[in-house]
Design an enzyme around this catalytic site. Sequence first.
Site, PDB file in Angstrom:
ATOM      1  N   GLY A  76       0.826  -1.197   0.000  1.00 55.18           N
ATOM      2  CA  GLY A  76       0.000   0.000   0.000  1.00 55.18           C
ATOM      3  C   GLY A  76       0.863   1.251   0.000  1.00 55.18           C
ATOM      4  O   GLY A  76       2.062   1.210   0.297  1.00 55.18           O
ATOM      5  N   CYS A  77       0.243   2.357  -0.321  1.00 49.94           N
ATOM      6  CA  CYS A  77       0.993   3.612  -0.402  1.00 49.94           C
ATOM      7  C   CYS A  77       1.475   4.042   0.984  1.00 49.94           C
ATOM      8  O   CYS A  77       2.651   4.335   1.187  1.00 49.94           O
ATOM      9  CB  CYS A  77       0.130   4.694  -1.048  1.00 49.94           C
ATOM     10  SG  CYS A  77      -1.518   4.882  -0.349  1.00 49.94           S
ATOM     11  N   TYR A  78       0.557   4.079   1.950  1.00 51.85           N
ATOM     12  CA  TYR A  78       0.968   4.467   3.305  1.00 51.85           C
ATOM     13  C   TYR A  78       2.005   3.492   3.878  1.00 51.85           C
ATOM     14  O   TYR A  78       3.005   3.920   4.465  1.00 51.85           O
ATOM     15  CB  TYR A  78      -0.243   4.516   4.242  1.00 51.85           C
ATOM     16  CG  TYR A  78      -1.180   5.687   4.058  1.00 51.85           C
ATOM     17  CD1 TYR A  78      -0.720   7.002   4.089  1.00 51.85           C
ATOM     18  CD2 TYR A  78      -2.548   5.486   3.902  1.00 51.85           C
ATOM     19  CE1 TYR A  78      -1.599   8.080   3.953  1.00 51.85           C
ATOM     20  CE2 TYR A  78      -3.443   6.550   3.771  1.00 51.85           C
ATOM     21  CZ  TYR A  78      -2.961   7.844   3.807  1.00 51.85           C
ATOM     22  OH  TYR A  78      -3.830   8.897   3.680  1.00 51.85           O
TER      23      TYR A  78
END
Lengths: 342, 342, 342, 342
Positions: free
Chosen positions: B145-147
């Site tokens: 995921g990005c986070y």
Amino acid sequence: MNAGIVGSTGYGGIELYRLLANHPYTEKCIMYTSSQQGGAYSEVYPHVSDLMDDPLRDVEEAEGIDTMFIAAPPGVSAELTPLLSKKGIRVIDLSGDLRLKKSGEYEKWYGRTAAPEEMTEAAVYGLSEINREKIRNADILSNPGCYPTASLLGLAPLLKHQQADTGSIIIDAKSGVSGAGRKAGLGTHYSELNENLKVYKPGEHQHTPEIEQQLSEWAAGPVTISFTPHLVPMTRGILTTMYVQLNEPVSTESLLDSYRTFYENDPFVRIRKPGNYPQTKEVTGSNFCDIGLKVDERTGRAVIAAVIDNLMKGAAGQAVQNYNLMNGWDERTGLKFVPMYP
Amino acid sequence: MNAGIVGSTGYGGIELYRLLANHPYTEKCIMYTSSQQGGAYSEVYPHVSDLMDDPLRDVEEAEGIDTMFIAAPPGVSAELTPLLSKKGIRVIDLSGDLRLKKSGEYEKWYGRTAAPEEMTEAAVYGLSEINREKIRNADILSNPGCYPTASLLGLAPLLKHQQADTGSIIIDAKSGVSGAGRKAGLGTHYSELNENLKVYKPGEHQHTPEIEQQLSEWAAGPVTISFTPHLVPMTRGILTTMYVQLNEPVSTESLLDSYRTFYENDPFVRIRKPGNYPQTKEVTGSNFCDIGLKVDERTGRAVIAAVIDNLMKGAAGQAVQNYNLMNGWDERTGLKFVPMYP
Amino acid sequence: MNAGIVGSTGYGGIELYRLLANHPYTEKCIMYTSSQQGGAYSEVYPHVSDLMDDPLRDVEEAEGIDTMFIAAPPGVSAELTPLLSKKGIRVIDLSGDLRLKKSGEYEKWYGRTAAPEEMTEAAVYGLSEINREKIRNADILSNPGCYPTASLLGLAPLLKHQQADTGSIIIDAKSGVSGAGRKAGLGTHYSELNENLKVYKPGEHQHTPEIEQQLSEWAAGPVTISFTPHLVPMTRGILTTMYVQLNEPVSTESLLDSYRTFYENDPFVRIRKPGNYPQTKEVTGSNFCDIGLKVDERTGRAVIAAVIDNLMKGAAGQAVQNYNLMNGWDERTGLKFVPMYP
Amino acid sequence: MNAGIVGSTGYGGIELYRLLANHPYTEKCIMYTSSQQGGAYSEVYPHVSDLMDDPLRDVEEAEGIDTMFIAAPPGVSAELTPLLSKKGIRVIDLSGDLRLKKSGEYEKWYGRTAAPEEMTEAAVYGLSEINREKIRNADILSNPGCYPTASLLGLAPLLKHQQADTGSIIIDAKSGVSGAGRKAGLGTHYSELNENLKVYKPGEHQHTPEIEQQLSEWAAGPVTISFTPHLVPMTRGILTTMYVQLNEPVSTESLLDSYRTFYENDPFVRIRKPGNYPQTKEVTGSNFCDIGLKVDERTGRAVIAAVIDNLMKGAAGQAVQNYNLMNGWDERTGLKFVPMYP
């Protein structure tokens, strides 16, 4: 009553003008500047054309002023306040000069000579909701910083109720760019800030000791915090996200109730419902501080979000709220704006 | 080699196309969609007119594809991956479907049925810098995921070196709006988000267990974190600000050195100098993750700031980096963009 | 081939670096500055850390350069170009110094001394699509302004086909803020420009004579236009909306066809379909100029909309396109970017 | 006096609430909706928490209302106005339903059935500065569109003084996104509009006939214009740039004087000095229309720039101004906001 604004060409100054222009008990509002004397205020700010075309004046010639708002860079107030006080003019200082009681702290964090301690002692710290009674009797009012206002209002109930592990407090703060003032520089250049987000001065921002000073008073012992400001690509608004380890488990609902009770007589503080968190736009142009929170059972921490308009409750709005209190008026006088949305 | 993109009409899909269109070892790139079949890709995205006017296709008719990128909503990959694997097609999944090893965690945080655990076990977690060797041999790749990418790259050296009090980790994350995808709704309506900043899902975001899963592996024991995402009025970029209590005192300089050594063979991770902190715009359009940090002696905490372009290192860029690794190419192939500034 | 960039610390300079860093036939790229010599380029622009840490140099010591790009303020090129030419270095000048053939025009619109007319005569005007053959043989190349590029490409077919009432041309131009460069000032201060839109220099912008000079050549007679630039709260992008009274009625479809034919061999000009109008974001980061138009039968006017990325086709991108032409390479070399969207 | 707002959940509705909440002669303000009845208004708009927690109501049950503001989509007012009129309720309609006197024009440009002509005849067109006397006696008030307000106020003096070549008028209009309302869609999706600028509906926007209808009346003959709207990445604000061929030469100073005289009794219209042009931010949150202009001697055209806040003078502000006029109050009542800057 006549009011004056020192530093009227800055963003704090123009926001004060916006409020005082329609303030019902303020007859005249005189604009002072150290740098652009003689020109009309509307030449600096064409958006007040036809409303305020008076010339900018030199504060040394101030006369007939009852209350002087000082929205100037660091150092100005420290010099000017004693002179004004001597003339019997009440001072509401929006700078950081009078906020720290210990001059050593000021010198360490601001990197310049502090005001004399007798003056900082005389100045009442104008966090309106907390110090209302002292403010009513103040002649010198030190208006809180923008970050401290959003931080302290978000933490006060927890601290005052001894629910917080005071060694655990982390404040992750985010501000719109107007907080940096009107002075142009690469750090506030449009193309550099637009579509950009940055952290600055982590652990080194001069609002840190101001927050700690107040928290320490509430905790009756020294409190050291992590405070990290960020610059967000928008003009107005501050959101502080605060993390606090709780001494005892408490539910989100119950903690919100306790916040609601704490602020029940405070017209400018609004507590959100469970699951609802405030957004900066929801207070734009108004004097509100909106607070939402969640107790995270997994970590035992409360996560508290508080928003203000940095130029209103974070500066000019709270200054006028204090001006109202100092004069015995309803504190909402001239501040009954519905937030401007969208 | 031929590549396909499932979910090509979303922002992950169009960013994958941007990269694969100029990828030197990718001959053809076929665009799939579940919803807009038949129309030309350039009708959905006029900015690729003359570049990609091919019709959008149905993935059920996929043929001649060596690697399929899946950039689709939750649930698609869980169904599609086994079918593609059976056909001998390598899968790079950008969704969250294959990231959590324990199906219970998936169901709790995503609120939907998990993929079979044998599939999530088979999937290699594609945090390129950390799992490079496993990725080289992967046939099913679960792209982070990005986070989690910005968080884990910022925390890895501290955790792997056992320098962190693992109970103290707080991640305050800020994202641009493109992370919310292309589906329109009030929550992504321009006038609601512009000049606005908000916290959402504090303690409840589905990327929380993904981060904890990896941290727990590094810490060799369960790690629970506070994770709070925010939505920032900009299109691209993630900044994670992380707070970690240190087990032993260490200087900022020395910790930065240790980070620099940790990532010395990683072309996409850049460590800043003391006093310099990364800004999201400094990685826009590129696959870099830039990291700065400060050890705050007052609190004994490290404050770490990591930035990525959420659509690049946080999605399509890392997916192509992994695609390169899986195929034995230099991991920078097709990714040598200088960040676009300003 | 080695290239140099004079004015490398400005936005034109950093965009040139972004392109030349990955240009396949450019071995070295040397960064020059008049003001910050000695420091590393990555200190000025941290986003190129690890990519370009070379020190900034003084152009007087330039050596081994084949082509010099000059992206400096007015006046620099007029002085520097003859010196470089004498050394046998090809010059691509991105400033306005060499664009106007008549020195009187330059002095009137720029308010400063013009370059000698023999130099402006020697300089080839680098509107790539129009002057391709002359550009191939140029040693001194005057790269067009950002507004003129979007304006002229949008008007060329109409003018060259004698379809326009040349006395009727109105260009309403809108630009992102990066066109104002990196020098900070109140006019580019974030809080002043954000959420703001303004017209500036109506009828007085220095790009007016540049546009008129070219239009007059096409019309074989003097053309005077209304040109009004606006500043839009975004970083990149120019949109010119142009109004032209048509000499004879023509349908939208037929006029679009004629545009499409006109530009059929131009890889960077794209003509939209009827009813589809280009948006600035659709060319961001790329060298495209996208054009849409409508013939309004009610008024007999054509309304033409053209968009470019002002730093690409409006500056660095077209400069590299011309660099390619001057060296006999495919004009797309190093410029095959898919626009970055969103 | 009690007021009601139909369409209260839209942006026109919430802006009306912002104004009426502090309007001194308006006792109650009742919020109506067709879609979200029963819920509290503050659930739709949390920023009015504690200020307006009343439930949303069905307009069919409207009672005790003196004036009804209709800020609803096309078609609602055409049906609702006769019903309300019959009950003796004054109507201020912010939609386009009652603006065009000829139903054929409405049907052509709006693509839907027009209101009966007797109703559009009965409705007074509420361009306050121009129709002040008629407005004082109106029972049905048709509030002008946002684009027409900025366009017509900018053109009125020229047209009324017969100084314009009426066949030459071009209006290049730019609007912030709030003009598109609160209904979410891809066309108002944050990531699509941010850092983007686009033209839409050139020559086809439904405000074109509204402008032409008024100009034709002033010119005493049919006027056809070019009108091109653009969408600008900001929330509030409209800037119209207008090009008019002048019948006789006139100086910029003299034309500005004539404008100043024309509007000398209009508190909400401000005329700038020569060389000063208005910016949208200079009227944000206020009811002002600011106008600047330049006569370009080279072309014989006047270039006129007018700005308004589209939700204020372009919608709710002008509606309240008309409400004041209809009730015999000072037209500035409840509208004395200093623009919010920055």
